[in-house]
Design an enzyme around this catalytic site. Structure first.
Site, PDB file in Angstrom:
ATOM      1  N   GLU A  95       3.961   5.028  -9.563  1.00 47.56           N
ATOM      2  CA  GLU A  95       3.917   5.666  -8.238  1.00 47.56           C
ATOM      3  C   GLU A  95       4.929   5.003  -7.317  1.00 47.56           C
ATOM      4  O   GLU A  95       5.516   3.973  -7.648  1.00 47.56           O
ATOM      5  CB  GLU A  95       2.497   5.580  -7.659  1.00 47.56           C
ATOM      6  CG  GLU A  95       1.509   6.450  -8.443  1.00 47.56           C
ATOM      7  CD  GLU A  95       0.096   6.408  -7.898  1.00 47.56           C
ATOM      8  OE1 GLU A  95      -0.077   6.350  -6.680  1.00 47.56           O
ATOM      9  OE2 GLU A  95      -0.829   6.436  -8.715  1.00 47.56           O
ATOM     10  N   HIS A 113       0.330  11.014   3.150  1.00 48.89           N
ATOM     11  CA  HIS A 113       0.744  11.245   1.763  1.00 48.89           C
ATOM     12  C   HIS A 113       1.817  12.323   1.798  1.00 48.89           C
ATOM     13  O   HIS A 113       1.630  13.371   2.423  1.00 48.89           O
ATOM     14  CB  HIS A 113      -0.442  11.681   0.902  1.00 48.89           C
ATOM     15  CG  HIS A 113      -0.161  11.558  -0.559  1.00 48.89           C
ATOM     16  ND1 HIS A 113       0.751  12.369  -1.207  1.00 48.89           N
ATOM     17  CD2 HIS A 113      -0.645  10.710  -1.499  1.00 48.89           C
ATOM     18  CE1 HIS A 113       0.802  12.016  -2.489  1.00 48.89           C
ATOM     19  NE2 HIS A 113      -0.027  11.017  -2.684  1.00 48.89           N
ATOM     20  N   ARG A 139       5.897   5.321   0.336  1.00 56.90           N
ATOM     21  CA  ARG A 139       5.380   6.552   0.941  1.00 56.90           C
ATOM     22  C   ARG A 139       5.854   6.829   2.355  1.00 56.90           C
ATOM     23  O   ARG A 139       6.078   7.967   2.737  1.00 56.90           O
ATOM     24  CB  ARG A 139       3.864   6.433   0.994  1.00 56.90           C
ATOM     25  CG  ARG A 139       3.219   7.490   0.209  1.00 56.90           C
ATOM     26  CD  ARG A 139       1.776   7.228   0.115  1.00 56.90           C
ATOM     27  NE  ARG A 139       1.428   7.270  -1.287  1.00 56.90           N
ATOM     28  CZ  ARG A 139       0.211   7.136  -1.749  1.00 56.90           C
ATOM     29  NH1 ARG A 139      -0.776   6.917  -0.908  1.00 56.90           N
ATOM     30  NH2 ARG A 139      -0.031   7.224  -3.020  1.00 56.90           N
ATOM     31  N   HIS A 143      -3.673  10.459   5.167  1.00 58.02           N
ATOM     32  CA  HIS A 143      -4.236  10.157   3.853  1.00 58.02           C
ATOM     33  C   HIS A 143      -5.084   8.891   3.839  1.00 58.02           C
ATOM     34  O   HIS A 143      -6.164   8.872   3.265  1.00 58.02           O
ATOM     35  CB  HIS A 143      -3.063  10.009   2.886  1.00 58.02           C
ATOM     36  CG  HIS A 143      -3.438   9.735   1.472  1.00 58.02           C
ATOM     37  ND1 HIS A 143      -4.202  10.601   0.730  1.00 58.02           N
ATOM     38  CD2 HIS A 143      -3.135   8.682   0.637  1.00 58.02           C
ATOM     39  CE1 HIS A 143      -4.372  10.113  -0.503  1.00 58.02           C
ATOM     40  NE2 HIS A 143      -3.743   8.950  -0.570  1.00 58.02           N
ATOM     41  N   ARG A 167       0.508   0.795   2.869  1.00 56.14           N
ATOM     42  CA  ARG A 167      -0.165   0.468   1.605  1.00 56.14           C
ATOM     43  C   ARG A 167       0.671   0.890   0.403  1.00 56.14           C
ATOM     44  O   ARG A 167       1.183   2.007   0.337  1.00 56.14           O
ATOM     45  CB  ARG A 167      -1.504   1.185   1.547  1.00 56.14           C
ATOM     46  CG  ARG A 167      -2.239   1.029   0.231  1.00 56.14           C
ATOM     47  CD  ARG A 167      -3.542   1.795   0.257  1.00 56.14           C
ATOM     48  NE  ARG A 167      -3.300   3.210   0.368  1.00 56.14           N
ATOM     49  CZ  ARG A 167      -3.462   4.089  -0.620  1.00 56.14           C
ATOM     50  NH1 ARG A 167      -3.863   3.692  -1.811  1.00 56.14           N
ATOM     51  NH2 ARG A 167      -3.231   5.358  -0.428  1.00 56.14           N
TER      52      ARG A 167
HETATM   53  P1  FAD Z   1     -15.166   6.531   0.242  1.00 55.94           P
HETATM   54  O1  FAD Z   1     -14.914   6.717  -1.175  1.00 55.94           O
HETATM   55  O2  FAD Z   1     -14.558   7.501   1.173  1.00 55.94           O
HETATM   56  O3  FAD Z   1     -16.748   6.564   0.457  1.00 55.94           O
HETATM   57  C1  FAD Z   1     -17.292   6.579   1.759  1.00 55.94           C
HETATM   58  C2  FAD Z   1     -18.758   6.943   1.656  1.00 55.94           C
HETATM   59  O4  FAD Z   1     -19.397   6.744   2.904  1.00 55.94           O
HETATM   60  C3  FAD Z   1     -19.011   8.403   1.307  1.00 55.94           C
HETATM   61  O5  FAD Z   1     -20.082   8.447   0.395  1.00 55.94           O
HETATM   62  C4  FAD Z   1     -19.421   9.021   2.637  1.00 55.94           C
HETATM   63  O6  FAD Z   1     -20.231  10.163   2.526  1.00 55.94           O
HETATM   64  C5  FAD Z   1     -20.192   7.868   3.241  1.00 55.94           C
HETATM   65  N1  FAD Z   1     -20.313   7.883   4.689  1.00 55.94           N
HETATM   66  C6  FAD Z   1     -19.329   7.934   5.612  1.00 55.94           C
HETATM   67  N2  FAD Z   1     -19.862   7.855   6.847  1.00 55.94           N
HETATM   68  C7  FAD Z   1     -21.197   7.750   6.693  1.00 55.94           C
HETATM   69  C8  FAD Z   1     -22.288   7.643   7.597  1.00 55.94           C
HETATM   70  N3  FAD Z   1     -22.117   7.630   8.922  1.00 55.94           N
HETATM   71  N4  FAD Z   1     -23.541   7.560   7.092  1.00 55.94           N
HETATM   72  C9  FAD Z   1     -23.760   7.591   5.753  1.00 55.94           C
HETATM   73  N5  FAD Z   1     -22.761   7.697   4.858  1.00 55.94           N
HETATM   74  C10 FAD Z   1     -21.493   7.764   5.328  1.00 55.94           C
HETATM   75  N6  FAD Z   1      -6.435   5.223  -3.737  1.00 55.94           N
HETATM   76  C11 FAD Z   1      -6.010   4.606  -4.851  1.00 55.94           C
HETATM   77  O7  FAD Z   1      -6.013   3.377  -4.930  1.00 55.94           O
HETATM   78  N7  FAD Z   1      -5.582   5.368  -5.913  1.00 55.94           N
HETATM   79  C12 FAD Z   1      -5.570   6.717  -5.893  1.00 55.94           C
HETATM   80  O8  FAD Z   1      -5.206   7.349  -6.865  1.00 55.94           O
HETATM   81  C13 FAD Z   1      -5.994   7.380  -4.724  1.00 55.94           C
HETATM   82  N8  FAD Z   1      -5.950   8.729  -4.625  1.00 55.94           N
HETATM   83  C14 FAD Z   1      -6.475   9.340  -3.520  1.00 55.94           C
HETATM   84  C15 FAD Z   1      -6.519  10.722  -3.457  1.00 55.94           C
HETATM   85  C16 FAD Z   1      -7.103  11.362  -2.381  1.00 55.94           C
HETATM   86  C17 FAD Z   1      -7.157  12.868  -2.312  1.00 55.94           C
HETATM   87  C18 FAD Z   1      -7.642  10.590  -1.321  1.00 55.94           C
HETATM   88  C19 FAD Z   1      -8.285  11.257  -0.141  1.00 55.94           C
HETATM   89  C20 FAD Z   1      -7.562   9.210  -1.357  1.00 55.94           C
HETATM   90  C21 FAD Z   1      -6.981   8.574  -2.447  1.00 55.94           C
HETATM   91  N9  FAD Z   1      -6.910   7.193  -2.517  1.00 55.94           N
HETATM   92  C22 FAD Z   1      -6.453   6.576  -3.650  1.00 55.94           C
HETATM   93  C23 FAD Z   1      -7.538   6.353  -1.502  1.00 55.94           C
HETATM   94  C24 FAD Z   1      -8.919   5.925  -2.038  1.00 55.94           C
HETATM   95  O9  FAD Z   1      -9.499   7.007  -2.725  1.00 55.94           O
HETATM   96  C25 FAD Z   1      -9.849   5.485  -0.939  1.00 55.94           C
HETATM   97  O10 FAD Z   1      -9.230   4.527  -0.127  1.00 55.94           O
HETATM   98  C26 FAD Z   1     -11.108   4.875  -1.533  1.00 55.94           C
HETATM   99  O11 FAD Z   1     -11.702   5.785  -2.429  1.00 55.94           O
HETATM  100  C27 FAD Z   1     -12.082   4.529  -0.435  1.00 55.94           C
HETATM  101  O12 FAD Z   1     -13.278   4.117  -1.025  1.00 55.94           O
HETATM  102  P2  FAD Z   1     -14.480   3.731  -0.084  1.00 55.94           P
HETATM  103  O13 FAD Z   1     -15.621   3.427  -0.991  1.00 55.94           O
HETATM  104  O14 FAD Z   1     -14.040   2.737   0.897  1.00 55.94           O
HETATM  105  O15 FAD Z   1     -14.786   5.083   0.749  1.00 55.94           O
HETATM  106  C1  SIN Z   2      -1.889   9.669  -5.472  1.00 55.44           C
HETATM  107  O1  SIN Z   2      -2.395   9.924  -6.564  1.00 55.44           O
HETATM  108  O2  SIN Z   2      -0.754  10.029  -5.135  1.00 55.44           O
HETATM  109  C2  SIN Z   2      -2.681   8.904  -4.492  1.00 55.44           C
HETATM  110  C3  SIN Z   2      -2.552   7.478  -4.774  1.00 55.44           C
HETATM  111  C4  SIN Z   2      -2.986   6.659  -3.595  1.00 55.44           C
HETATM  112  O3  SIN Z   2      -3.241   7.167  -2.515  1.00 55.44           O
HETATM  113  O4  SIN Z   2      -3.030   5.436  -3.762  1.00 55.44           O
END
Ligand code: FAD
Ligand code: SIN
Length: 542
Positions: free
Chosen positions: A115, A235, A281, A342, A377
């Site tokens: 990437e 993104h 990015r 993103h 990032r």
């Molecule tokens: P999340 O996975 O967002 O989980 C948050 C949780 O909190 C959810 O269950 C939500 O419902 C809950 N929540 C929120 N507010 C409340 C509330 N007030 N009360 C109760 N529950 C609540 N990163 C990478 O490293 N590699 C990748 O390939 C990548 N691809 C991505 C693709 C997409 C489309 C997106 C959007 C992001 C991507 N990212 C990637 C970034 C990465 O996915 C996120 O940074 C990471 O998943 C965040 O994890 P988290 O557990 O912190 O939050």
């Molecule tokens: C992607 O698959 O391009 C997302 C990766 C990331 O947000 O880290």
């Protein structure tokens, strides 16, 4: 209603579920509640495509991964945090595999994707559905633990924070269930905020609707500092698909040879960076923004159709199918793409183990700010950070829990109802939500200016004041709870952006196009009203 636990975990993405299953295994006699606002899988994690960056091959090294992270972070990464997290990469992959995650293999090792900003292939993935596979395995692991209860469709609305023996402390969280319309107090010595990102603060975003910055807003209201919120990552490539659910086209597609071109078919990235389509990015998103402004078009094209169709369908089954469903055959034609909000590099100030300014309150994953990502990032470093933090946090939070006697935990009933009892009637709030989100996309996007920041700040401050009043006089609903958080986070993003009078990483401002290391090579930390550090030993002013 009152519920008592030893550990509360707010959020069921990678950070929350990893923490929950680990702490439940460490202390099988203690009770863990996972509170999540929609169904369990609804999270940013579930949509992650590219994968997890980790040093897994002999041509790679920790030094190289650290150097890539620091370079992309544009001078603001915390080097010791970066080093520690990256060194935990291979162990993290092993841990996830032990929990049941099935990553895509190639020969005897893992298939490693590439990437933007990475100098070699190092992204471990499960085809292009990495997040879904991780969610599946972590949820399964939590559900198998007898001491973990999962509360779905339950939104946390505020932390139960108070002063205790001169220190700020968290004793749990107030929640609301839209289905039963029930307000509740969940009480525990340890609360883990794992509420993810803030994408929904913007109109154009890759994030699902849960990403309203709730944890960041709650922690700030409770008395914790937030940092570096001006660094919002766009993104470069989401499918241009107006009026439909956003759909990301993973950077891994460019890692497999896809290139960007403008409406007249000209490849443009060589004009902007030596790494061309695999530049960091911020550079690619800004290049697209420039092309769109120059050509007046609404999107640019991404083309992978020169790779064999069989390869595309095998490597990117989800992207292939979803694009086809929306009328684009990526194996035959270029597809229209645009940048979208993103990822937020800042969040609640925390150390690598998730400890915040407030005793008993921990934060992990995208809601946190550790200094890992600096001003931008490196792709696929966030899932890695989330797991490593959750791993360390489980150890320190377990120790904290075991050090507490029940007499240390003050009686609860005096706080229940303190912030929620006045929620009474119904209101339509979608207008304000759209207004703020459009304002943020128009005025706090990829390219900023002082005038637009000032205008945005004035409007958001007014809206925030009005929304706080609605909130206290109207009935609880997801809409009003989220709107209050969106407005709070938008205000913090604008305030942070106004402070940074230079361009660096993801913050590009026309009035100050250069990086100013002399005056601004530091983080932007915002203290809540009345903040006094627990670390000073004098407690805090309230
Ligand atoms: P999340 O996975 O967002 O989980 C948050 C949780 O909190 C959810 O269950 C939500 O419902 C809950 N929540 C929120 N507010 C409340 C509330 N007030 N009360 C109760 N529950 C609540 N990163 C990478 O490293 N590699 C990748 O390939 C990548 N691809 C991505 C693709 C997409 C489309 C997106 C959007 C992001 C991507 N990212 C990637 C970034 C990465 O996915 C996120 O940074 C990471 O998943 C965040 O994890 P988290 O557990 O912190 O939050
Ligand atoms: C992607 O698959 O391009 C997302 C990766 C990331 O947000 O880290």
């Amino acid at each position: 209603m009152e519920r008592k636990y030893d550990f509360l975990v707010i959020g069921s993405g990678i950070a929350g579920l990893y923490f929950a299953q680990k702490v439940a295994a460490l202390l099988p006699h203690r009770k863990v509640a996972v509170i999540t606002k929609k169904k369990e899988t609804e999270s940013n994690t579930n949509y992650a495509q590219g994968g997890i960056a980790s040093v897994m091959s002999t041509v790679d090294s920790f030094d190289l991964h650290v150097a890539d992270t620091l370079r992309v972070g544009a001078g603001l990464c915390n080097k010791s945090v970066v080093k520690k997290i990256i060194q935990w990469g291979p162990k993290t992959i092993d841990n996830l595999v032990d929990i049941g995650v099935k990553f895509t293999k190639s020969g005897t090792g893992y298939d490693l994707g590439r990437e933007g900003g990475h100098s070699t292939n190092r992204v471990v993935h499960a085809l292009d559905l990495t997040g879904r596979e991780i969610e599946r395995a972590l949820l399964h692991s939590c559900r198998r633990k007898k001491n973990v209860d999962i509360y779905r469709n339950t939104i946390a609305l505020d932390l139960i924070a108070y002063d205790y023996r001169g220190r700020r402390r968290c004793g749990g969280v107030y929640t609301f269930s839209e289905k039963t319309r029930e307000l509740a107090g969940f009480y525990a010595p340890v609360t883990m905020l794992a509420t993810g990102g803030i994408g929904q603060v913007y109109y154009h975003t890759t994030n699902p609707t849960i990403a309203t910055g709730d944890g960041i807003a709650m922690a700030f209201r409770a008395g914790a500092r937030v940092g570096n919120l001006e660094f919002v990552q766009f993104h470069p490539t989401t499918l241009y698909s107006p009026g439909r659910r956003p759909f990301l086209i993973s950077e891994a597609v460019r890692g497999e040879g896809a290139f960007l071109m403008n409406a007249s078919g000209r490849k443009f990235m060589r004009k902007y960076h030596p790494q061309k389509d695999l530049a960091p990015r911020d550079i690619v998103a800004r290049a697209i923004d420039t092309e769109l402004k120059e050509t007046g078009e609404e999107f640019v094209y991404l083309d992978i159709s020169h790779r064999p169709a069989s390869f595309i369908k095998r490597r990117f089954p989800n992207i292939y199918k979803e694009c086809l469903r929306r009328g684009h055959d990526i194996s035959k034609e270029p597809i229209p793409v645009v940048p979208a909000a993103h990822y937020v590099c800042g969040g609640v100030v925390a150390d690598i183990s998730g400890r915040t300014d407030i005793d008993g309150l921990y934060v992990c994953g995208e809601s946190s700010f550790t200094g890992m990502h600096g001003a931008n990032r490196l792709a696929s470093n966030s899932l890695l950070e989330a797991v490593v933090m959750a791993e360390f946090a489980a150890d320190v939070a377990a120790e904290y829990r075991e050090s507490k006697k029940s007499s240390d935990i003050p009686k609860t009933d005096e706080w229940l109802h303190s912030s929620i009892h006045r929620l009474k009637e119904k209101i339509v709030v979608s207008h304000d939500r759209q207004m703020i989100r459009r304002l943020m996309s128009d005025f706090l996007g990829i390219v900023r200016s002082e005038d637009r920041l000032k205008l945005a700040h004035d409007r958001i401050k007014l809206a925030l004041r009005a929304i706080n009043q609605y909130y206290l006089s109207r009935p609880a609903s997801y809409a009003i709870i989220e709107l209050r958080n969106i407005a709070q986070v938008a205000e913090l993003v604008v305030r942070s952006a106004k402070r940074r009078k230079e361009s660096r990483g993801l913050h590009y401002i026309l009035n100050y196009p250069e990086t100013d290391d002399k005056r601004f090579k530091h983080n932007t930390i915002i203290k809540p009203p009345g903040y006094k550090s627990n670390r000073s030993g004098h407690g805090r002013r309230r």
